[in-house]
Design a protein around this motif. Structure first.
Motif, mmCIF file in Angstrom:
data_model
loop_
_atom_site.group_PDB
_atom_site.id
_atom_site.type_symbol
_atom_site.label_atom_id
_atom_site.label_comp_id
_atom_site.label_asym_id
_atom_site.label_seq_id
_atom_site.Cartn_x
_atom_site.Cartn_y
_atom_site.Cartn_z
ATOM 1 N N GLU A 243 -41.233 15.799 -31.968
ATOM 2 C CA GLU A 243 -41.562 16.643 -33.114
ATOM 3 C C GLU A 243 -42.584 17.686 -32.689
ATOM 4 O O GLU A 243 -43.657 17.345 -32.184
ATOM 5 C CB GLU A 243 -42.070 15.763 -34.262
ATOM 6 N N GLY B 280 -43.917 21.914 -33.738
ATOM 7 C CA GLY B 280 -43.799 23.155 -34.506
ATOM 8 C C GLY B 280 -42.957 23.024 -35.752
ATOM 9 O O GLY B 280 -42.243 23.966 -36.120
ATOM 10 N N GLY B 281 -43.007 21.864 -36.404
ATOM 11 C CA GLY B 281 -42.227 21.668 -37.627
ATOM 12 C C GLY B 281 -40.758 21.387 -37.387
ATOM 13 O O GLY B 281 -39.980 21.284 -38.344
ATOM 14 N N GLU B 282 -40.335 21.248 -36.143
ATOM 15 C CA GLU B 282 -38.926 21.015 -35.796
ATOM 16 C C GLU B 282 -38.820 19.660 -35.104
ATOM 17 O O GLU B 282 -39.731 19.237 -34.389
ATOM 18 C CB GLU B 282 -38.444 22.112 -34.852
ATOM 19 N N THR B 283 -37.701 18.983 -35.328
ATOM 20 C CA THR B 283 -37.427 17.730 -34.626
ATOM 21 C C THR B 283 -36.359 17.991 -33.577
ATOM 22 O O THR B 283 -35.274 18.493 -33.878
ATOM 23 C CB THR B 283 -36.945 16.641 -35.601
#
Length: 200
Positions: free
Chosen positions: A42, A44-47
């Protein structure tokens, strides 16, 4: 052989269905238990999910797959094998205590394993989930990294892709099964909340 444990075996069995006496197909490739790990990073707000890319001779092409391997130690340590395979194939060290066994969430009647090809092979898979927050430079360093045990014929490239694209870009049964188990377990509130940290 893996020490005293059988590694691979192919045999023909004469089997009859008990009620009808009908002969059943009996060619069996025995390779036993294996493990695979769905790794979420996880950032920068992305998975993101971490995959291996390697040429697979039986299907004649390269496949994006979850890091995986056979249970090839004599102790039958599935968590330890999963951690070791990720280290060998990806080059990162997972915290064994933070591994979530997705297949253990299945009904006990299933054996709490996934059988990729029960018509011809006894292979049974334990699928794990591992989640860790990372910095963006870890994602960049992993993507394209070359790994694998060369003396075992492994030529692996590490790939890191957004999780929401995974189902669309892989034909790997391990990955697709892990997605299904993860999404259903998340829907039913069966997953622990905690993440862990990895070592690179």
């Amino acid at each position: 052989m893996f020490g005293r444990r059988v590694g691979f075996l192919k045999f023909k069995a004469d089997m009859l269905e008990k009620e009808t006496g009908t002969k059943l197909p009996g060619i069996v490739f025995a390779r036993g238990p294996a493990v695979a790990v769905l790794i979420f990073l996880e950032s920068g707000g992305e998975t993101y999910v971490v995959l291996t890319e390697q040429a697979r001779v039986p299907v004649g092409k390269s496949i994006l797959e979850l890091p995986a391997g056979m249970l090839d130690d004599e102790r039958g340590d599935i968590v330890g094998t999963a951690v070791r395979e990720v280290e060998e194939e990806i080059g990162i060290t997972l915290n064994a205590d933070a591994m979530v066994n997705l297949t253990a969430l299945l009904d006990p009647a299933t054996g709490q394993k996934v059988f990729p090809s029960p018509g011809g092979c006894d292979e049974e898979l334990s699928l794990f989930l591992y989640r860790s927050p990372v910095k963006e430079e870890v994602i960049r360093a992993l993507h394209g990294k070359e790994m694998g045990l060369r003396d075992h014929g492994e030529l692996i490239k590490v790939r890191v892709i957004p999780y929401d694209k995974l189902w669309h870009v892989t034909a790997d049964m391990k990955a697709l099964s892990a997605i299904a188990l993860y999404e259903m377990a998340k829907r039913d509130g069966l997953l622990p909340e905690r993440n862990s940290h990895l070592s690179t």
